[in-house]
Design an enzyme around this catalytic site. Structure first.
Site, PDB file in Angstrom:
ATOM      1  N   VAL A   6       4.589   1.156   1.720  1.00 48.28           N
ATOM      2  CA  VAL A   6       4.517   0.211   2.760  1.00 48.28           C
ATOM      3  C   VAL A   6       4.784  -1.038   2.144  1.00 48.28           C
ATOM      4  CG1 VAL A   6       3.115  -0.905   4.807  1.00 48.28           C
ATOM      5  CG2 VAL A   6       2.700   1.394   4.012  1.00 48.28           C
TER       6      VAL A   6
ATOM      7  N   ASP B   2      -5.881  11.199  12.136  1.00 46.83           N
ATOM      8  CA  ASP B   2      -6.069  10.896  10.873  1.00 46.83           C
ATOM      9  C   ASP B   2      -6.883   9.491  10.914  1.00 46.83           C
ATOM     10  OD1 ASP B   2      -5.953  10.641   8.243  1.00 46.83           O
ATOM     11  OD2 ASP B   2      -4.028   9.672   8.163  1.00 46.83           O
TER      12      ASP B   2
ATOM     13  N   LYS C  99       7.211   0.834   6.657  1.00 42.07           N
ATOM     14  CA  LYS C  99       6.908   2.170   6.065  1.00 42.07           C
ATOM     15  C   LYS C  99       7.928   3.006   5.598  1.00 42.07           C
ATOM     16  CE  LYS C  99       2.211   2.810   7.893  1.00 42.07           C
ATOM     17  NZ  LYS C  99       1.433   3.507   8.529  1.00 42.07           N
TER      18      LYS C  99
ATOM     19  N   GLY D 228       0.885  -1.127   0.050  1.00 43.48           N
ATOM     20  CA  GLY D 228      -0.120  -0.129   0.063  1.00 43.48           C
ATOM     21  C   GLY D 228       0.949   1.051   0.251  1.00 43.48           C
TER      22      GLY D 228
ATOM     23  N   GLY E  55       0.623   5.491   1.401  1.00 46.55           N
ATOM     24  CA  GLY E  55      -0.130   6.642   2.073  1.00 46.55           C
ATOM     25  C   GLY E  55       0.574   7.823   1.976  1.00 46.55           C
TER      26      GLY E  55
HETATM   27  N1  ATP Z   1       0.886  -2.669   9.753  1.00 43.62           N
HETATM   28  C1  ATP Z   1       0.122  -3.061   8.620  1.00 43.62           C
HETATM   29  N2  ATP Z   1      -0.007  -3.967   8.284  1.00 43.62           N
HETATM   30  C2  ATP Z   1      -0.840  -4.486   7.115  1.00 43.62           C
HETATM   31  N3  ATP Z   1      -0.771  -3.527   6.153  1.00 43.62           N
HETATM   32  C3  ATP Z   1      -0.513  -2.212   6.224  1.00 43.62           C
HETATM   33  C4  ATP Z   1       0.120  -1.959   7.582  1.00 43.62           C
HETATM   34  N4  ATP Z   1       0.214  -0.590   7.659  1.00 43.62           N
HETATM   35  C5  ATP Z   1      -0.030  -0.064   6.453  1.00 43.62           C
HETATM   36  N5  ATP Z   1      -0.720  -1.141   5.738  1.00 43.62           N
HETATM   37  C6  ATP Z   1      -1.364  -1.212   4.231  1.00 43.62           C
HETATM   38  O1  ATP Z   1      -0.551  -0.025   3.506  1.00 43.62           O
HETATM   39  C7  ATP Z   1      -1.581   0.947   3.175  1.00 43.62           C
HETATM   40  C8  ATP Z   1      -1.112   2.196   3.257  1.00 43.62           C
HETATM   41  O2  ATP Z   1      -0.845   2.589   4.691  1.00 43.62           O
HETATM   42  P1  ATP Z   1      -0.406   4.019   5.085  1.00 43.62           P
HETATM   43  O3  ATP Z   1      -0.551   4.097   6.589  1.00 43.62           O
HETATM   44  O4  ATP Z   1       0.677   4.398   4.814  1.00 43.62           O
HETATM   45  O5  ATP Z   1      -1.400   4.873   4.378  1.00 43.62           O
HETATM   46  P2  ATP Z   1      -2.824   5.313   4.476  1.00 43.62           P
HETATM   47  O6  ATP Z   1      -3.423   4.808   5.817  1.00 43.62           O
HETATM   48  O7  ATP Z   1      -3.598   4.560   3.552  1.00 43.62           O
HETATM   49  O8  ATP Z   1      -2.976   6.743   4.106  1.00 43.62           O
HETATM   50  P3  ATP Z   1      -2.290   7.956   5.214  1.00 43.62           P
HETATM   51  O9  ATP Z   1      -1.090   8.044   5.030  1.00 43.62           O
HETATM   52  O10 ATP Z   1      -3.000   9.060   4.265  1.00 43.62           O
HETATM   53  O11 ATP Z   1      -3.102   7.575   6.521  1.00 43.62           O
HETATM   54  C9  ATP Z   1      -2.799   0.651   3.985  1.00 43.62           C
HETATM   55  O12 ATP Z   1      -3.970   0.954   3.347  1.00 43.62           O
HETATM   56  C10 ATP Z   1      -2.746  -0.853   4.425  1.00 43.62           C
HETATM   57  O13 ATP Z   1      -3.386  -1.515   3.516  1.00 43.62           O
END
Ligand code: ATP
Length: 665
Positions: A390, A502, A404, A383, A385
């Site tokens: 990630v 958030d 991340k 993913g 963000g």
């Molecule tokens: N600990 C985790 N375990 C599994 N998947 C994760 C984990 N953290 C993030 N992800 C996946 O990575 C994606 C991106 O995560 P990230 O938190 O960076 O961004 P976001 O939450 O989608 O957006 P923002 O950064 O605006 O909050 C998530 O939607 C999730 O599917």
């Protein structure tokens, strides 16, 4: 004989200009005891004083070669022109004191005359040479070799300790040797090779002439007491000689500093290059290094071999290999330089990100290399963000993690704030919070390593890839309760600083049992507000933002409550916060106001499912939607706290599970 190897301190070391090395000595107890020939005398009535070994005058003593040089006198035979007669003078017999012998290597027998037969005798040894010249002009020229024309020379045998010269005058009493008229005298002597240089003048000497010749004699039996000395058998007669070992010089018969000491060939080369560079060569520009008893010639850089040997030093690598080698060296240096620049950069970031402090607090610190290994070279992205991409990874202890990696370059919190935030996150522990496993501080913006939550986000389960998954009322309630509990826990730990900021369905992750885990507590804070804001605008996540925050620019716990209200609406309606041009919030509030509830927007699946037949089903849905509307109130004071939200949701859960209703629907 005593084994003493040193002269006493009062013993003279010189007689005139002549050095007296031990085992020789002047005076009692100065020479080697038990060997009278070593006890010399110095006659000071001469100027300079003269040194004597019994009656023989000593010219020099050389322990290095094992020789002493003494003065010898010629024998002569002369014809007296005035009253015809012959007179002779025999020098000798010349007897050397034991253990000395006449050196056959250094000496030769010479006879001078125009009609001369000179004989040399030593016990049972006889030899001689003949010389003749018709006139003085018929003799060899001055400086010529003695080959019989006015003079003759011949080597002598070894092992001679006594010599005597005889004449065969063949006068038979008539004194009619015609040569006597122009060369009345004959001379003969044993002297050092090369010492005598023929001169026609010597042929016309009249007998009052005296030669003093020099002979060398070798001693035969002193002890070789100096270190680095060795004995060799005498070349003549019994006994042995002492020599300094190669590379040493001095007196082999004494111990200590005056004995055989190392020759510093390199110093000699420097002091007199012309002479010693030939004697002690170092080829191919190699440099001289002195060693005990020898020296070494070290080849220049890039060359190998023995600089001492004539072959000299050879290039280590063949000429054709040099460009390849150059390229390799440049590549290695460049790699090293890149590596070094990288290492320093890592160190700089590590320090700026408070690496030492965090390490000392026991936080798991990963290197960039370790993370590369853990993520298998950042192979699988799960993913992306606002913070960055990630990646899934597996640590050495087989734990699945989500790494991340920031794309927001240079936007970091001040060190102190960052350290506090990481430390806080690392220490807190709640089932419904995604656990921070560690971090990597070697990058511009630190990389964060979280526990991996396998089912992905609530957003994808509700509206995305996982939409097919049926979600019953209790499951939805459990997700809401777990998430709300995590938020309430954070709000009650560490004050307002620990608001999430958030909250959205994308930041609520689900594990295999659909247990919710709120993510992004850290990264929401660790990414600059500006970058998050721009991301919200782009992705449409503005739908979750508390309008009060937009006005005031300040996040509070109540901002999280607002965002959670939107998530509750998503759970009830299974509609995304923004769909098409519509906003879930606006549509639901409108419907809620119009009907007094939002039933028309409820998820059809939840209305038609098995549990929909339950008496309290609609009541539960209405209470959740009322709670959501409460959370979304514009007046923050009208919004409940997260703790109150948890309480209400738990009550609803109790009703949904068959408990009694407290509020009539
Ligand atoms: N600990 C985790 N375990 C599994 N998947 C994760 C984990 N953290 C993030 N992800 C996946 O990575 C994606 C991106 O995560 P990230 O938190 O960076 O961004 P976001 O939450 O989608 O957006 P923002 O950064 O605006 O909050 C998530 O939607 C999730 O599917």
């Amino acid at each position: 004989a005593s084994n003493s190897s040193m002269p006493g301190p009062d013993c003279p070391s010189k007689c005139g200009n002549i050095d007296i090395p031990y085992p020789f000595g002047i005076g009692d107890g100065c020479g080697r005891p038990g060997f009278s020939p070593y006890n010399l005398t110095c006659n000071n009535s001469f100027s300079p004083p003269r040194l004597y070994m019994s009656s023989a005058e000593v010219i020099s003593i050389s322990p290095e070669t094992g020789e002493i040089r003494v003065v010898t006198y010629p024998s002569y035979m002369c014809y007296n022109l005035n009253s015809p007669s012959i007179f002779t003078s025999y020098a000798g017999p010349w007897i050397l004191a034991n253990p000395f012998m006449i050196s056959a290597r250094s000496n030769e027998f010479t006879a001078i005359g125009c009609s001369t037969v000179a004989l040399l005798q030593s016990r049972s040894y006889y030899t001689g040479c003949v010389t003749y010249c018709e006139s003085i002009k018929g003799a060899a020229t001055d400086g010529a070799q003695c080959t019989g024309l006015g003079c003759c020379q011949m080597p002598i045998s070894g092992n001679l300790s006594t010599i005597q010269v005889y004449w065969n005058n063949n006068s038979n009493g008539t004194y009619d040797n015609p040569a006597w008229t122009y060369s009345p005298c004959s001379f003969a002597f044993v002297a050092e090779k090369g010492w005598y240089r023929f001169s026609r003048q010597d042929l016309i000497f009249d007998g009052n002439n005296s030669f003093a010749s020099r002979a060398s004699a070798k001693p035969t039996a002193p002890a070789c007491v100096s270190r680095n000395s060795f004995c060799i058998s005498a070349t003549q007669g019994p006994g042995y000689l002492c020599n300094c070992s190669e590379g040493y010089m001095g007196n082999p018969y004494v111990t200590g500093d005056k004995g055989c000491t190392n020759i510093n060939e390199c110093d000699l080369r420097k002091s007199n290059p012309e002479k010693y560079e030939k004697l002690y060569p170092c080829y191919s520009g190699s440099t001289c290094h002195d060693t005990q008893g020898s020296y070494k010639c070290k080849c220049k850089f890039g060359l190998k071999g023995d600089g001492k040997s004539e072959k000299g030093c050879q290039p280590i690598f063949p000429v054709w290999a040099i460009p390849i080698l150059g390229i390799i060296v440049v590549a290695v240096v460049a790699t090293f330089a890149i590596f070094e620049v990288k290492r320093r950069k890592h160190r700089r970031f590590f320090d700026r990100n408070g690496g030492d402090i965090l390490k000392s607090m026991g936080i798991n610190i990963f290197t960039e290399g370790q993370l590369k290994k853990i993520t298998n070279g950042y192979k699988k992205s799960i993913g992306e963000g606002a913070f960055g991409k990630v990646y899934i990874g597996v640590t050495d202890d087989s734990q699945q993690v989500a790494v991340k990696c920031s794309t927001a370059k240079g936007e970091v919190l001040p060190q102190e704030e960052f350290v506090n935030e990481i430390t806080f996150q690392f220490r807190i522990s709640h089932t419904n919070l995604v656990r921070l496993v560690g971090c990597c501080l070697e990058t511009d913006v630190p990389m964060l390593v979280f526990e991996f939550v396998p089912r992905g986000s609530l957003h994808s389960v509700l509206h995305g890839a996982g939409k097919t998954l049926p979600l019953s009322m209790p499951v939805r309630l459990d997700i809401a309760i777990g998430s709300a509990e995590a938020l309430a826990y954070m709000h009650s730990h560490g004050g307002h600083n620990h608001v999430h900021g958030d909250i959205k369905s994308g930041n609520i992750l689900l594990d295999d049992n659909l247990t919710p885990k709120v993510s992004d507590f850290g990264s929401a804070k660790l990414v600059s507000v500006a970058s998050r804001y721009s991301k919200w605008c782009v992705s449409g996540d503005m739908s979750y933002i508390d309008p009060i925050y937009i006005k005031s620019g300040r996040f509070t716990e109540k901002s999280d409550v607002y965002s959670f209200g939107v998530v509750l609406l998503e759970l009830v309606t299974r509609k995304p916060a923004k769909y098409g041009d519509n906003s879930l919030y606006i549509d639901f509030i409108r419907s809620f106001k119009e009907e007094g509830n939002g039933r028309k927007m409820y998820d059809e699946d939840i209305l038609s499912g098995e549990d929909a037949r339950s008496y309290h089903h609609m009541e539960c849905l209405d209470r959740i939607s009322r709670l959501a509307v409460q959370c979304l109130k514009e007046d923050v004071d009208e919004r409940p706290t997260m703790a109150e939200v948890v309480e209400e949701l738990k009550e609803v859960k109790a009703i949904a599970s068959g408990g009694s209703s407290s509020v009539a629907s």
